[in-house]
Design a protein around this motif. Sequence first.
Motif, PDB file in Angstrom:
ATOM      1  N   PHE A 188      -5.988  -3.919  10.262  1.00 33.36           N
ATOM      2  CA  PHE A 188      -6.519  -4.144  11.838  1.00 33.36           C
ATOM      3  C   PHE A 188      -6.015  -4.223  13.120  1.00 33.36           C
ATOM      4  CE2 PHE A 188      -8.501  -6.840   8.674  1.00 33.36           C
ATOM      5  CZ  PHE A 188      -9.598  -6.650   8.030  1.00 33.36           C
ATOM      6  N   HIS A 209       1.050  -1.248  -0.027  1.00 31.15           N
ATOM      7  CA  HIS A 209       0.597   0.091  -0.013  1.00 31.15           C
ATOM      8  C   HIS A 209       1.236   0.915   0.396  1.00 31.15           C
ATOM      9  CE1 HIS A 209      -3.632  -2.321   0.226  1.00 31.15           C
ATOM     10  NE2 HIS A 209      -2.702  -3.219   1.760  1.00 31.15           N
ATOM     11  N   THR A 222      -3.676  -0.517  14.903  1.00 32.05           N
ATOM     12  CA  THR A 222      -3.309   1.148  14.670  1.00 32.05           C
ATOM     13  C   THR A 222      -1.970   1.516  14.077  1.00 32.05           C
ATOM     14  OG1 THR A 222      -1.914   1.473  17.257  1.00 32.05           O
ATOM     15  CG2 THR A 222      -4.637   1.363  16.992  1.00 32.05           C
ATOM     16  N   GLN A 223      -1.866   2.576  13.758  1.00 32.86           N
ATOM     17  CA  GLN A 223      -0.539   2.913  12.908  1.00 32.86           C
ATOM     18  C   GLN A 223       0.181   2.929  13.573  1.00 32.86           C
ATOM     19  OE1 GLN A 223       0.713   6.188  12.694  1.00 32.86           O
ATOM     20  NE2 GLN A 223       2.238   4.895  11.288  1.00 32.86           N
ATOM     21  N   ALA A 256      -1.982  -0.236   7.941  1.00 31.41           N
ATOM     22  CA  ALA A 256      -2.374  -0.725   9.481  1.00 31.41           C
ATOM     23  C   ALA A 256      -4.235  -0.833   9.634  1.00 31.41           C
ATOM     24  CB  ALA A 256      -2.220   0.988  10.312  1.00 31.41           C
ATOM     25  N   GLU A 257      -4.799   0.346   8.517  1.00 25.13           N
ATOM     26  CA  GLU A 257      -6.167  -0.128   8.178  1.00 25.13           C
ATOM     27  C   GLU A 257      -6.498  -1.945   7.885  1.00 25.13           C
ATOM     28  OE1 GLU A 257      -7.645   2.340   6.234  1.00 25.13           O
ATOM     29  OE2 GLU A 257      -7.497   4.385   7.593  1.00 25.13           O
ATOM     30  N   LYS A 258      -5.678  -2.071   6.353  1.00 22.56           N
ATOM     31  CA  LYS A 258      -5.883  -3.499   6.396  1.00 22.56           C
ATOM     32  C   LYS A 258      -5.907  -4.893   7.061  1.00 22.56           C
ATOM     33  CE  LYS A 258      -7.216  -1.456   2.352  1.00 22.56           C
ATOM     34  NZ  LYS A 258      -8.478  -1.924   1.966  1.00 22.56           N
ATOM     35  N   THR A 280       0.025   3.951   7.054  1.00 25.99           N
ATOM     36  CA  THR A 280      -1.767   4.248   8.239  1.00 25.99           C
ATOM     37  C   THR A 280      -3.422   3.586   6.785  1.00 25.99           C
ATOM     38  OG1 THR A 280      -1.804   6.652   8.807  1.00 25.99           O
ATOM     39  CG2 THR A 280      -4.032   5.913   8.351  1.00 25.99           C
ATOM     40  N   LEU A 281      -2.816   3.192   5.763  1.00 21.60           N
ATOM     41  CA  LEU A 281      -3.320   2.198   5.272  1.00 21.60           C
ATOM     42  C   LEU A 281      -3.826   1.108   4.841  1.00 21.60           C
ATOM     43  CD1 LEU A 281      -5.838   2.127   3.389  1.00 21.60           C
ATOM     44  CD2 LEU A 281      -3.699   1.850   0.997  1.00 21.60           C
TER      45      LEU A 281
END
Length: 313
Positions: free
Chosen positions: A26, A15, A28-29, A22-24, A19-20
């Motif tokens: 699940f 990615h 935190t960043q 970390a979202e993928k 940040t992205l």
Amino acid sequence: MTITQLKYVLAVAEHKNFTLAAEKCFVTQPTLSMQIQKIEEELAVQIFDRTKKPIQLTEIGQKIVNQSKNIVNEADRIQDIVDQQKGFIGGEFRLAIIPTVMPTLLPMFLNNFIKKYPKVKLIIEELNTAEIITKLKNGHLDAAIAVTPLEDEKIKEIVLYYEPFVAYIPENHQSFHKKEIEVGDLNMNEILLLQDGHCFRDGILNLCKNLNNEEKTHFQIESGSFETLIKLADEGLGTTLLPYLHTLDLPAKDVLKLKHFVEPKPAREVSLIFPKNELKIHIIDALRSTISGVIKGAITFQNVEIISPLQKK
């Protein structure tokens, strides 16, 4: 280092954004960033060049990512080994199907498969071939159904069936009264095509590449659906080619407009494809068996049939 940390590295590499990624994953960043920093400190190297936007891999980082993919895949294989030993066929399975196959093939096998293997959670999406190849290589798909051969050394192919091309010829066309047609009867300048990116379109262009048609049309259109092409043909704006399974859903009034090719009938090869690491091969085998059973047991229409690889041989 841990398998989880390696998965974080792979997410950021894909990615190019913490940040992205970390979202993928699940998390935190800050958690993801801290775990990657621990790996870099442990190895005493920089995996990512954070001064660039988007984030880029360093030279050693690319090598670490390549090896991380192998390690994560082999770790996942352990669960496969246990499942196969227990005879368990279940869990999440991510499957993609190309747009010109999905509407006809999926309804044929899906109900049978989920009844026979209720513990498998199928996650199905419609993607074009290029998207499928990328997702297979990135580990975001377990398998896909696509037109082959792809000739990609990282992807295995199991042929499911060979599906003939069928011409759709409107009543006002000079070839309408023919019982069967030949490839030479086609006029490349009047064939309505799917838009670029569809492998069925590429198959037609390949089929017609030796035709020498000099007629010029007053318009050019490439549509994303067979339904649109059929309606345009009915308006006298040309002809089109359809995959055989799609012709089974046409209304009775359009059956006479279908013209099959003389032998040998041009056809496309439809296969189940998956990464060569063969993760979840027990589910892949179950899927292949279910689809092959459906194809073998049905579909004969005006002396045309979908044939299995064994029949073709």
